[in-house]
Scaffold this motif. Sequence first.
Motif, PDB file in Angstrom:
ATOM      1  N   GLN A   1      -7.511 -16.280 -16.293  1.00 20.89           N
ATOM      2  CA  GLN A   1      -7.953 -17.239 -15.276  1.00 20.89           C
ATOM      3  C   GLN A   1      -6.978 -18.392 -15.149  1.00 20.89           C
ATOM      4  OE1 GLN A   1     -12.820 -17.173 -15.216  1.00 20.89           O
ATOM      5  NE2 GLN A   1     -11.806 -18.562 -16.562  1.00 20.89           N
ATOM      6  N   CYS A   2      -6.298 -18.682 -16.234  1.00 19.70           N
ATOM      7  CA  CYS A   2      -5.379 -19.819 -16.240  1.00 19.70           C
ATOM      8  C   CYS A   2      -4.196 -19.604 -15.312  1.00 19.70           C
ATOM      9  CB  CYS A   2      -4.908 -20.103 -17.670  1.00 19.70           C
ATOM     10  SG  CYS A   2      -6.258 -20.641 -18.747  1.00 19.70           S
ATOM     11  N   ASN A   3      -3.952 -18.337 -14.895  1.00 19.12           N
ATOM     12  CA  ASN A   3      -2.944 -18.120 -13.856  1.00 19.12           C
ATOM     13  C   ASN A   3      -3.374 -18.778 -12.552  1.00 19.12           C
ATOM     14  OD1 ASN A   3      -0.938 -16.550 -15.231  1.00 19.12           O
ATOM     15  ND2 ASN A   3      -2.356 -14.833 -15.241  1.00 19.12           N
ATOM     16  N   GLY A   4      -4.684 -18.717 -12.282  1.00 20.09           N
ATOM     17  CA  GLY A   4      -5.196 -19.420 -11.103  1.00 20.09           C
ATOM     18  C   GLY A   4      -5.096 -20.921 -11.260  1.00 20.09           C
ATOM     19  N   LEU A   5      -5.451 -21.423 -12.451  1.00 18.11           N
ATOM     20  CA  LEU A   5      -5.318 -22.856 -12.718  1.00 18.11           C
ATOM     21  C   LEU A   5      -3.856 -23.282 -12.602  1.00 18.11           C
ATOM     22  CD1 LEU A   5      -6.543 -25.549 -13.684  1.00 18.11           C
ATOM     23  CD2 LEU A   5      -6.198 -24.745 -16.037  1.00 18.11           C
ATOM     24  N   ALA A   6      -2.964 -22.414 -13.091  1.00 21.94           N
ATOM     25  CA  ALA A   6      -1.534 -22.722 -13.019  1.00 21.94           C
ATOM     26  C   ALA A   6      -1.064 -22.853 -11.574  1.00 21.94           C
ATOM     27  CB  ALA A   6      -0.733 -21.630 -13.732  1.00 21.94           C
ATOM     28  N   LEU A   7      -1.586 -21.990 -10.713  1.00 21.66           N
ATOM     29  CA  LEU A   7      -1.200 -22.054  -9.300  1.00 21.66           C
ATOM     30  C   LEU A   7      -1.656 -23.358  -8.675  1.00 21.66           C
ATOM     31  CD1 LEU A   7       0.201 -20.497  -7.068  1.00 21.66           C
ATOM     32  CD2 LEU A   7      -1.966 -19.333  -6.578  1.00 21.66           C
ATOM     33  N   ILE A   8      -2.843 -23.811  -9.067  1.00 23.30           N
ATOM     34  CA  ILE A   8      -3.347 -25.086  -8.551  1.00 23.30           C
ATOM     35  C   ILE A   8      -2.476 -26.243  -9.037  1.00 23.30           C
ATOM     36  CG2 ILE A   8      -5.285 -26.707  -8.645  1.00 23.30           C
ATOM     37  CD1 ILE A   8      -7.123 -24.224  -8.869  1.00 23.30           C
ATOM     38  N   ILE A   9      -2.209 -26.275 -10.354  1.00 26.45           N
ATOM     39  CA  ILE A   9      -1.386 -27.353 -10.912  1.00 26.45           C
ATOM     40  C   ILE A   9       0.020 -27.320 -10.334  1.00 26.45           C
ATOM     41  CG2 ILE A   9      -0.350 -28.243 -13.039  1.00 26.45           C
ATOM     42  CD1 ILE A   9      -2.831 -27.220 -14.527  1.00 26.45           C
ATOM     43  N   SER A  10       0.569 -26.108 -10.232  1.00 28.12           N
ATOM     44  CA  SER A  10       1.925 -25.965  -9.685  1.00 28.12           C
ATOM     45  C   SER A  10       2.004 -26.470  -8.252  1.00 28.12           C
ATOM     46  CB  SER A  10       2.354 -24.495  -9.755  1.00 28.12           C
ATOM     47  OG  SER A  10       3.643 -24.313  -9.249  1.00 28.12           O
ATOM     48  N   SER A  11       0.937 -26.247  -7.492  1.00 29.43           N
ATOM     49  CA  SER A  11       0.923 -26.716  -6.100  1.00 29.43           C
ATOM     50  C   SER A  11       0.965 -28.242  -6.042  1.00 29.43           C
ATOM     51  CB  SER A  11      -0.325 -26.195  -5.391  1.00 29.43           C
ATOM     52  OG  SER A  11      -0.318 -24.787  -5.308  1.00 29.43           O
TER      53      SER A  11
ATOM     54  N   GLY B   1      -5.355 -20.122  -6.142  1.00 33.45           N
ATOM     55  CA  GLY B   1      -5.673 -20.267  -7.563  1.00 33.45           C
ATOM     56  C   GLY B   1      -7.168 -20.314  -7.802  1.00 33.45           C
ATOM     57  N   ALA B   2      -7.888 -21.002  -6.903  1.00 27.69           N
ATOM     58  CA  ALA B   2      -9.342 -21.120  -7.059  1.00 27.69           C
ATOM     59  C   ALA B   2     -10.032 -19.768  -6.940  1.00 27.69           C
ATOM     60  CB  ALA B   2      -9.899 -22.095  -6.021  1.00 27.69           C
ATOM     61  N   VAL B   3      -9.612 -18.951  -5.972  1.00 32.75           N
ATOM     62  CA  VAL B   3     -10.281 -17.651  -5.802  1.00 32.75           C
ATOM     63  C   VAL B   3      -9.944 -16.715  -6.961  1.00 32.75           C
ATOM     64  CG1 VAL B   3     -10.408 -17.842  -3.294  1.00 32.75           C
ATOM     65  CG2 VAL B   3      -8.432 -16.712  -4.318  1.00 32.75           C
ATOM     66  N   GLN B   4      -8.762 -16.857  -7.553  1.00 37.73           N
ATOM     67  CA  GLN B   4      -8.433 -16.061  -8.748  1.00 37.73           C
ATOM     68  C   GLN B   4      -9.372 -16.418  -9.895  1.00 37.73           C
ATOM     69  OE1 GLN B   4      -4.357 -15.699 -10.065  1.00 37.73           O
ATOM     70  NE2 GLN B   4      -3.584 -15.796  -7.971  1.00 37.73           N
ATOM     71  N   ILE B   5      -9.615 -17.704 -10.084  1.00 36.73           N
ATOM     72  CA  ILE B   5     -10.532 -18.140 -11.146  1.00 36.73           C
ATOM     73  C   ILE B   5     -11.931 -17.583 -10.899  1.00 36.73           C
ATOM     74  CG2 ILE B   5     -11.680 -20.146 -12.146  1.00 36.73           C
ATOM     75  CD1 ILE B   5      -9.089 -21.715 -11.638  1.00 36.73           C
ATOM     76  N   ILE B   6     -12.402 -17.655  -9.660  1.00 35.14           N
ATOM     77  CA  ILE B   6     -13.739 -17.157  -9.322  1.00 35.14           C
ATOM     78  C   ILE B   6     -13.843 -15.656  -9.576  1.00 35.14           C
ATOM     79  CG2 ILE B   6     -15.337 -16.750  -7.396  1.00 35.14           C
ATOM     80  CD1 ILE B   6     -14.293 -19.422  -6.205  1.00 35.14           C
ATOM     81  N   SER B   7     -12.821 -14.904  -9.152  1.00 40.32           N
ATOM     82  CA  SER B   7     -12.889 -13.446  -9.271  1.00 40.32           C
ATOM     83  C   SER B   7     -12.820 -12.987 -10.722  1.00 40.32           C
ATOM     84  CB  SER B   7     -11.757 -12.805  -8.459  1.00 40.32           C
ATOM     85  OG  SER B   7     -10.481 -13.193  -8.952  1.00 40.32           O
ATOM     86  N   VAL B   8     -11.960 -13.613 -11.523  1.00 35.68           N
ATOM     87  CA  VAL B   8     -11.854 -13.217 -12.931  1.00 35.68           C
ATOM     88  C   VAL B   8     -13.120 -13.608 -13.685  1.00 35.68           C
ATOM     89  CG1 VAL B   8     -10.570 -13.544 -15.076  1.00 35.68           C
ATOM     90  CG2 VAL B   8      -9.338 -13.320 -12.923  1.00 35.68           C
ATOM     91  N   THR B   9     -13.684 -14.777 -13.368  1.00 34.36           N
ATOM     92  CA  THR B   9     -14.946 -15.196 -13.990  1.00 34.36           C
ATOM     93  C   THR B   9     -16.051 -14.188 -13.679  1.00 34.36           C
ATOM     94  OG1 THR B   9     -14.361 -17.533 -13.824  1.00 34.36           O
ATOM     95  CG2 THR B   9     -16.676 -17.015 -14.129  1.00 34.36           C
ATOM     96  N   THR B  10     -16.109 -13.760 -12.439  1.00 35.98           N
ATOM     97  CA  THR B  10     -17.116 -12.768 -12.033  1.00 35.98           C
ATOM     98  C   THR B  10     -16.933 -11.464 -12.798  1.00 35.98           C
ATOM     99  OG1 THR B  10     -17.211 -13.744  -9.816  1.00 35.98           O
ATOM    100  CG2 THR B  10     -18.092 -11.521 -10.083  1.00 35.98           C
ATOM    101  N   GLY B  11     -15.678 -11.031 -12.943  1.00 33.36           N
ATOM    102  CA  GLY B  11     -15.406  -9.817 -13.692  1.00 33.36           C
ATOM    103  C   GLY B  11     -15.854  -9.922 -15.139  1.00 33.36           C
TER     104      GLY B  11
END
Length: 532
Positions: A198-208, A338-348
Amino acid sequence: MEQDAKRPSPTDEKGSASWDDSTSVEVVNYDEGVDVAVDLVAGQHADDAPLDPAEARRIRQKIDWHLLPLLFLLYTVQGIDKGTLGSSAILGIRKDNHLSSAEYNNLGSAFYIGYIVFEYPHQLALQYLPVARWLTFNILLWALFVGLHATASNYGGLFGLRFLLGATEGCVTASVMLVCSMFYNRTEIGERIGWTFQCNGLALIISSFISFGVYHADPKHHPNQWQWLMIITSLMTFVVFLLFLWRFPNNPTTAPFLTPDERISAVKRVQSNQNGIETKTWKKHQFLETLWDPKTWLFFLFAAISNLQNGIGIQYAIIIKGFGFSTWQTTLLSIPSGAVQIISVTTGGLLLRRFPNSRSWIAIGAFVPSVIGAILLMTLPIHNKSGLLVSYYVLNLGGTPGFVMMLSWVTSATAGHTKKLATNGIFLIGYALGQICCTQFWKSQYAPRDMVPWSINLASYVGDWILILALRVYLQRENKRRDAIQAASGKSDNEFGYVERTDADGQVIRQRVEKALLDITDRENMSFRYVL
């Protein structure tokens, strides 16, 4: 290694075991390489009662508290680092280094060329050396190489640095897969790997946000905008290196945050995995078994095909800007991805907790949004930039949780330490091959519709589904075969085996241990059942 034996008493014996042909048990010579936990649990096996659930939960929570924050930080900075090339595409790196479109794409491949070249050396190092020390050393090199990107002034220099960066980061996922298999049971492995990814999604947010910040730096002064991005990422990685040097454990038997009794409980807590903790002896027969095991190559093909979709990892800024947005808008419009990646991995992860033996179905379902997103990106009118942007977000909703499920499947479906490392290595080589290829079909002549790369993505999703189903059918049949053998024999699975060693007087000592600590493979251990 099997012998017919009468089960000795739960205490160690000196060459006086009585034998009976009615029970089949494994006996392994200590000098041939057994699990590092064998000595820890010596004398602790008299009580065969399962670990108290409340105590098991307390140990897990303590492990989570000390381990997960470090893994989250690691994957966050790695995600930021992997995104630096994509982010810097609109921050001046191509202009300052005189890069053509093809050269820019090659920089994405260079990272994974280094990844492949050094993957086997990494697996050997993880076999012989303490996991934490090797990982920490590579984080330091990684911080150095990403910082040196700011000094590059041409294609050759950047290519060399991307190669070295891939060489050092190649041990990260392999180490995380290994560490999770040591500390967590099968369901927990899937959840923890998912939370980490999930942190890949967080990373995308921070990187942005970092990209948005450095975009406001004066481009006429040095460091330039893209150079600031590299410097900041390097400093963040160095901080993570210091934290890992201080606190990251090698395995549960030596974890500094666990007491001696808690270390024993930590080992006992994951005994149902049937794949032990780790063994610091390379075993040729396990390596050869890996090469002959059909599931090894099904996992390899999945990794290679699924990562044909990941060209967007270095193209995302170019893709979004191509919809008709400005540079400063593009730096911020990556945040929802990044946010949708976090949501999708959390759901999985939540679905895996609710349905522990459904990795394959969760992975198949995870790719559905990506298929829908790719079709929309190919069919919506080019002037509908809002619709294209939303379609891109839908595309990001899928894929990642499917890959996470497969990553946890690889980790849980293999036993025998050498075999586990070899299987992980082959899977990650497939991953890197897909990453090398995926950057090459995002060519400027296909823009702005990019029909060719989106079509390749769609074909790869179908390939993923076929391989996932093939894996499920193969492993399900193998489980049924083992159940039938057990039923025909009329015997229950033997949960214990014996470690044999010779003392200073030449007397043979047999120590009863959990079968998982004998370092036998999933094909040798008929008690092993594959998760699905």
